[in-house]
Design an enzyme around this catalytic site. Structure first.
Site, PDB file in Angstrom:
ATOM      1  NE  ARG A   1      -3.823  -2.376   0.738  1.00  0.00           N
ATOM      2  CZ  ARG A   1      -4.665  -2.867   1.395  1.00  0.00           C
ATOM      3  NH1 ARG A   1      -4.716  -2.118   2.643  1.00  0.00           N
ATOM      4  NH2 ARG A   1      -5.130  -4.047   1.859  1.00  0.00           N
TER       5      ARG A   1
ATOM      6  CD  GLU B   1     -11.627 -11.286   7.313  1.00  0.00           C
ATOM      7  OE1 GLU B   1     -11.455 -10.767   6.093  1.00  0.00           O
ATOM      8  OE2 GLU B   1     -10.948 -10.757   8.313  1.00  0.00           O
TER       9      GLU B   1
ATOM     10  CE  LYS C   1     -13.397  -7.794   7.657  1.00  0.00           C
ATOM     11  NZ  LYS C   1     -11.908  -7.221   8.252  1.00  0.00           N
TER      12      LYS C   1
ATOM     13  CB  SER D   1     -14.255  -3.584   1.134  1.00  0.00           C
ATOM     14  OG  SER D   1     -13.028  -3.769   1.566  1.00  0.00           O
ATOM     15  N   GLY D   2     -13.223  -6.767   0.595  1.00  0.00           N
ATOM     16  CA  GLY D   2     -12.946  -7.689  -0.412  1.00  0.00           C
ATOM     17  C   GLY D   2     -12.244  -7.345  -1.724  1.00  0.00           C
ATOM     18  N   GLY D   3     -11.752  -5.988  -1.937  1.00  0.00           N
ATOM     19  CA  GLY D   3     -11.461  -5.564  -3.265  1.00  0.00           C
ATOM     20  C   GLY D   3     -12.380  -4.650  -3.980  1.00  0.00           C
TER      21      GLY D   3
ATOM     22  NE  ARG E   1      -7.174  -2.458  -1.364  1.00  0.00           N
ATOM     23  CZ  ARG E   1      -6.793  -3.587  -2.212  1.00  0.00           C
ATOM     24  NH1 ARG E   1      -6.171  -3.050  -3.238  1.00  0.00           N
ATOM     25  NH2 ARG E   1      -6.907  -4.780  -1.836  1.00  0.00           N
TER      26      ARG E   1
END
Length: 339
Positions: free
Chosen positions: A34, A178, A220, A261-263, A293
């Protein structure tokens, strides 16, 4: 305070209307990627400075009830000398901790992966408690392929999630469970729905076997979306498919579902969360978020590693947090992005 009372108090602090969980638990390799994208070296000081600006953003607690931290963050301090977990709690943001140690290939099950980190977990949790953490997170990942995930892979991952959750509750930590079904691939939305349903069935069967108290855990999951190379589905389509799977698999005793959110991009993740809440008003669980993110990316870009950009970065974070708070209440509109 007994473990049961501690668990209930943490659930009460985390599960609140219009407040979600910020995932700021990127591992060292992930945050390095990042930072590289914005031309910043991933030194300990830069990581401290960045996470300090996140947790000290004025007013963040109005929209965020908890934050998942990486281990090194528990002992780092803000620019004015406060420990970061303490700075978070000053805004009634509950500090949590990522406790898994990353994934490896699952032996004799090609294409499946398994997450490490159970050894010594109870002892580590005792130390994290002393540093202010009150909940934990463990991630298992599932790749969709022609023959993936396998029945063996789903069973092994579910067992790990359940064992982790049981250890957490025995130590007074609320576990975030998760199971992430990855977006990578060319599968369609229906294939994602089938896999997600099978994964969640396996997870909750394992949680039952290990006597995990559902009222004292959070789920999650990923949303039901097509693979990355497929055309994106609209928010209403994503919401309908996701809710159908959840209603078939998740017991009503679970207090809240905090989507990853997973991308997804920041605006896409907010629109999908809003559609879920508009469509899922009769659901037995609160429908919330635990984005990484999708909450941080605008702030990261605004910061760019420069101390003079801290206020702009915090404003970018607060905007995304506010819009997602509205989405948790089914009150978000795309026009708000221009405010």
């Amino acid at each position: 305070m007994s473990h049961e009372a501690a668990l209930q108090a943490t659930i009460g602090d985390l599960v609140q209307s219009g407040r979600g969980i910020l995932a700021a638990d990127e591992s060292a390799p992930t945050i390095a990627k990042r930072f590289q994208a914005i031309g910043v070296e991933s030194t300990e000081e830069n990581r401290r400075a960045y996470r300090s600006l996140l947790l000290s953003a004025p007013g963040l607690g109005a929209y965020i009830s908890g934050v998942i931290l990486f281990e090194e963050t528990l002992s780092q301090k803000t620019d004015d000398g406060r420990l970061l977990p303490a700075a978070a709690w000053e805004q009634k943001i509950v500090p949590g901790i990522k406790v898994d140690k990353g994934k490896i290939p699952l032996a004799l099950s090609p294409g499946d992966e398994i997450t490490q980190g159970l050894d010594g977990l109870a002892e580590r949790l005792a130390g994290y408690r002393e540093q202010g953490a009150r909940f934990a997170k463990w991630r298992e990942v599932y790749t969709i392929g022609k023959h993936l995930p396998s029945v063996t892979g789903m069973a092994a991952n579910a067992e790990m999630l359940a064992r982790y959750a049981a250890v957490c509750q025995s130590e007074g930590f609320v576990p975030i469970v998760e199971p992430e079904v990855l977006m990578d691939g060319d599968h369609g939305l229906e294939r994602c729905a089938d896999v997600t349903e099978a994964v969640l069935h396996a997870v909750f069967h394992a949680l039952h076997r290990h006597r995990v108290v559902l009222e004292h855990m959070l789920l999650k999951p990923s949303m039901v979306v097509p693979g990355k190379v497929q055309p994106k589905a609209g928010p209403e389509t994503v919401a309908a498919a996701t809710l159908r799977v959840l209603r078939r698999t998740v017991p009503a005793a679970v207090p809240s579902i905090h989507f990853l959110s997973g991308g997804q991009g920041p605006e896409e993740a907010t629109a999908n969360l809003d559609a879920l809440n508009r469509s899922g008003g009769a659901s037995p669980w609160r429908l919330s978020l635990s984005y990484g993110r999708a909450l941080q990316q605008p702030a990261l870009q605004a910061w760019g590693g420069k101390s003079g950009n801290v206020q702009a970065a915090q404003q970018a974070l607060l905007k995304r947090a506010r819009l997602n708070s509205l989405a948790m209440q089914g009150r978000y509109t795309a026009e708000m992005e221009n405010d």
